[in-house]
Design an enzyme around this catalytic site. Sequence first.
Site, short mmCIF file in Angstrom:
data_model
loop_
_atom_site.label_atom_id
_atom_site.label_comp_id
_atom_site.label_asym_id
_atom_site.label_seq_id
_atom_site.Cartn_x
_atom_site.Cartn_y
_atom_site.Cartn_z
CE1 TYR A 16 -3.01 3.11 0.80
CE2 TYR A 16 -2.53 2.80 3.14
CZ TYR A 16 -3.12 3.53 2.12
OH TYR A 16 -3.82 4.67 2.42
CG PHE A 85 7.71 1.14 2.50
CD1 PHE A 85 7.01 2.08 3.26
CD2 PHE A 85 8.45 1.58 1.42
CE1 PHE A 85 7.07 3.43 2.93
CE2 PHE A 85 8.51 2.92 1.08
CZ PHE A 85 7.82 3.85 1.83
CE LYS A 89 -1.08 -3.41 6.03
NZ LYS A 89 -1.59 -2.27 5.33
CB SER A 129 3.99 2.16 13.83
OG SER A 129 2.67 2.26 14.31
CE1 TYR A 154 3.48 -3.56 12.35
CE2 TYR A 154 2.30 -2.15 13.88
CZ TYR A 154 2.95 -2.32 12.68
OH TYR A 154 3.10 -1.26 11.81
CE LYS A 158 6.60 -1.60 11.65
NZ LYS A 158 7.33 -1.61 10.38
CG ASN A 203 -7.09 -6.73 10.81
OD1 ASN A 203 -7.93 -7.49 11.27
ND2 ASN A 203 -5.97 -7.15 10.23
P1 NAD Z 1 1.61 -3.65 3.07
O1 NAD Z 1 1.41 -4.99 3.68
O2 NAD Z 1 0.62 -3.17 2.09
O3 NAD Z 1 3.06 -3.57 2.41
C1 NAD Z 1 4.15 -4.31 2.90
C2 NAD Z 1 4.83 -4.94 1.70
O4 NAD Z 1 5.98 -5.66 2.17
C3 NAD Z 1 3.94 -5.95 0.98
O5 NAD Z 1 4.00 -5.70 -0.41
C4 NAD Z 1 4.55 -7.30 1.32
O6 NAD Z 1 4.37 -8.23 0.27
C5 NAD Z 1 6.01 -6.92 1.51
N1 NAD Z 1 6.76 -7.81 2.40
C6 NAD Z 1 6.42 -8.23 3.65
N2 NAD Z 1 7.40 -8.98 4.17
C7 NAD Z 1 8.39 -9.03 3.24
C8 NAD Z 1 9.67 -9.64 3.19
N3 NAD Z 1 10.13 -10.38 4.22
N4 NAD Z 1 10.43 -9.48 2.10
C9 NAD Z 1 9.98 -8.74 1.05
N5 NAD Z 1 8.77 -8.14 1.04
C10 NAD Z 1 8.00 -8.28 2.12
O7 NAD Z 1 1.74 -2.61 4.29
P2 NAD Z 1 1.76 -1.03 4.27
O8 NAD Z 1 0.50 -0.54 4.88
O9 NAD Z 1 2.18 -0.54 2.94
O10 NAD Z 1 2.90 -0.77 5.35
C11 NAD Z 1 4.24 -0.54 4.98
C12 NAD Z 1 5.08 -0.40 6.23
O11 NAD Z 1 4.57 0.67 7.03
C13 NAD Z 1 5.09 -1.63 7.12
O12 NAD Z 1 6.40 -1.80 7.65
C14 NAD Z 1 4.12 -1.27 8.22
O13 NAD Z 1 4.40 -1.94 9.43
C15 NAD Z 1 4.35 0.23 8.35
N6 NAD Z 1 3.20 0.93 8.91
C16 NAD Z 1 1.99 0.84 8.29
C17 NAD Z 1 0.88 1.49 8.84
C18 NAD Z 1 -0.48 1.37 8.21
O14 NAD Z 1 -1.47 1.67 8.87
N7 NAD Z 1 -0.60 0.98 6.94
C19 NAD Z 1 1.02 2.24 10.02
C20 NAD Z 1 2.28 2.33 10.61
C21 NAD Z 1 3.36 1.67 10.04
N1 UFG Z 2 -12.23 0.84 14.38
C1 UFG Z 2 -13.56 0.49 14.48
N2 UFG Z 2 -14.01 -0.54 13.71
C2 UFG Z 2 -13.23 -1.23 12.84
C3 UFG Z 2 -11.86 -0.88 12.76
C4 UFG Z 2 -11.41 0.16 13.56
O1 UFG Z 2 -14.31 1.09 15.23
O2 UFG Z 2 -13.70 -2.18 12.20
C5 UFG Z 2 -11.74 1.97 15.17
C6 UFG Z 2 -10.66 1.60 16.17
O3 UFG Z 2 -11.22 1.17 17.38
C7 UFG Z 2 -9.87 2.92 16.28
C8 UFG Z 2 -9.98 3.52 14.88
O4 UFG Z 2 -11.13 2.89 14.28
O5 UFG Z 2 -10.51 3.78 17.18
C9 UFG Z 2 -8.77 3.25 14.00
O6 UFG Z 2 -8.51 1.85 13.99
P1 UFG Z 2 -7.50 1.19 12.95
O7 UFG Z 2 -7.53 -0.29 13.16
O8 UFG Z 2 -7.77 1.68 11.57
O9 UFG Z 2 -6.09 1.81 13.36
P2 UFG Z 2 -5.32 1.78 14.74
O10 UFG Z 2 -5.20 3.20 15.22
O11 UFG Z 2 -5.88 0.79 15.67
O12 UFG Z 2 -3.89 1.23 14.28
C10 UFG Z 2 -3.27 1.68 13.07
C11 UFG Z 2 -2.46 0.54 12.47
C12 UFG Z 2 -1.32 0.18 13.36
C13 UFG Z 2 -0.51 1.42 13.63
C14 UFG Z 2 -1.38 2.50 14.23
C15 UFG Z 2 -0.60 3.77 14.44
O13 UFG Z 2 -3.29 -0.60 12.31
O14 UFG Z 2 -0.50 -0.76 12.71
O15 UFG Z 2 -2.46 2.78 13.35
O16 UFG Z 2 0.06 4.11 13.28
F1 UFG Z 2 0.46 1.09 14.50
#
Ligand code: NAD
Ligand code: UFG
Length: 352
Positions: A16, A85, A89, A129, A154, A158, A203
């Site tokens: 993403y 990235f 996650k 994160s 998780y 981080k 999620n």
């Molecule tokens: P995502 O799952 O869409 O992207 C992660 C990518 O990494 C995927 O394409 C997956 O195939 C690849 N991948 C996973 N493990 C691998 C490995 N061992 N080798 C090679 N490729 C691998 O997730 P995202 O939302 O794009 O998140 C990117 C990064 O940002 C992650 O490290 C995640 O923990 C961090 N992050 C995401 C969020 C969020 O809400 N999306 C919030 C905070 C931090």
């Molecule tokens: N929520 C709902 N219903 C759902 C999903 C979420 O009510 O089906 C609520 C949660 O309780 C929260 C808010 O929406 O209040 C956001 O929830 P998310 O699951 O979208 O995000 P979080 O803040 O829980 O966590 C996200 C990522 C984590 C990251 C964090 C901070 O999932 O990986 O943001 O960056 F660590």
Amino acid sequence: MQLKLRRILVTGGAGYIGSHAALALLEAGCDVVVLDNLCNSSKESLARVAHLGGRALNFVLGDVRDSDLLRSIFADKEIDAVLHFAGLKSVGESVGNPLAYYDNNVSGTLKLCEAMSDAGVRKLVFSSSATVYGDPHEMPVSEATPTGSLTNPYGRSKLIVEQFLQDLAISDDRWSIAALRYFNPVGAHSSGLIGEDPGGIPNNLLPYISQVAVGKLDFLSVFGGDYSTRDGTGVRDYIHVLDLVHGHLCALDALQNRAGFNIWNLGTGRGYSVLEIISAFERASGRSIPYKIVPRRQGDIKECWADTAKALAELKWVAVRGLDEMMIDAWRWQSLNPNGYHKAPSRTDSVK
Ligand code: NAD
Ligand code: UFG
């Protein structure tokens, strides 16, 4: 933005946030090498990135824990810097399968740093994160806020990575490292061609709402209506993914002249409740989002939003896109791609 660092390795670049970053790098004139094992993504995202960027990118199918593969990439591609990235996650999944999370997120980053060190590439931007703050007592959360006691593998993965990256930077002042603490990334590229494509039941809030809007899910469960917030539901700092990736380019730019270990929050500084997000999405999509208030989700915190002053002062970066744009772009992506990247016309010709 034009970057002096030209050849960038993007691990997890098919995912993403990585796919949006790969596009931004192409647009900034960089050569992009993506390393991804496609465990949570599809090659179609990269085909669309190349289409949007008007230029091919280099895709290596493989795992960031594969040291031999990393060595060959650094030997062949003359990489200047890495955006890392790749990782797992899902907070809930990490509780059931902690070893997979420590292996992928911690060992993966260790192997990457070893290979970078061997190759003499020492500029790294790591996806951290806001979860590392745990359940903070005061808002907004600044980089000086103590990291919290974390309740899931998780989040711990981080924080462990941040800590060893700091040790690494202390051990050798040739390293320039950024740990970017993301708040809640949402939205999609304005073309509607790339976006978030979660496997299975989402999620996270925005993908879930989007799938309710498109008719794939019946209603949203709102986790908790009894928090001491303005309407009883949880408050988060939602940030447009395009603003988030722009923060990465600013960090790369800063690392050109900045050694050591740096932490920057990437958020907007503004919190919205779940009910406010539902209303904004309804406005953007013209669809109603049925919801039910259910008990709190275990491990959730009441509220979290960023103090953005450090990123503004040191990176000259600030998020510019508002909530309506986030929702409009999320909806465009979802409505144009109800099944994500699946069953989509392929444009794989432009990925080498
Ligand atoms: P995502 O799952 O869409 O992207 C992660 C990518 O990494 C995927 O394409 C997956 O195939 C690849 N991948 C996973 N493990 C691998 C490995 N061992 N080798 C090679 N490729 C691998 O997730 P995202 O939302 O794009 O998140 C990117 C990064 O940002 C992650 O490290 C995640 O923990 C961090 N992050 C995401 C969020 C969020 O809400 N999306 C919030 C905070 C931090
Ligand atoms: N929520 C709902 N219903 C759902 C999903 C979420 O009510 O089906 C609520 C949660 O309780 C929260 C808010 O929406 O209040 C956001 O929830 P998310 O699951 O979208 O995000 P979080 O803040 O829980 O966590 C996200 C990522 C984590 C990251 C964090 C901070 O999932 O990986 O943001 O960056 F660590």
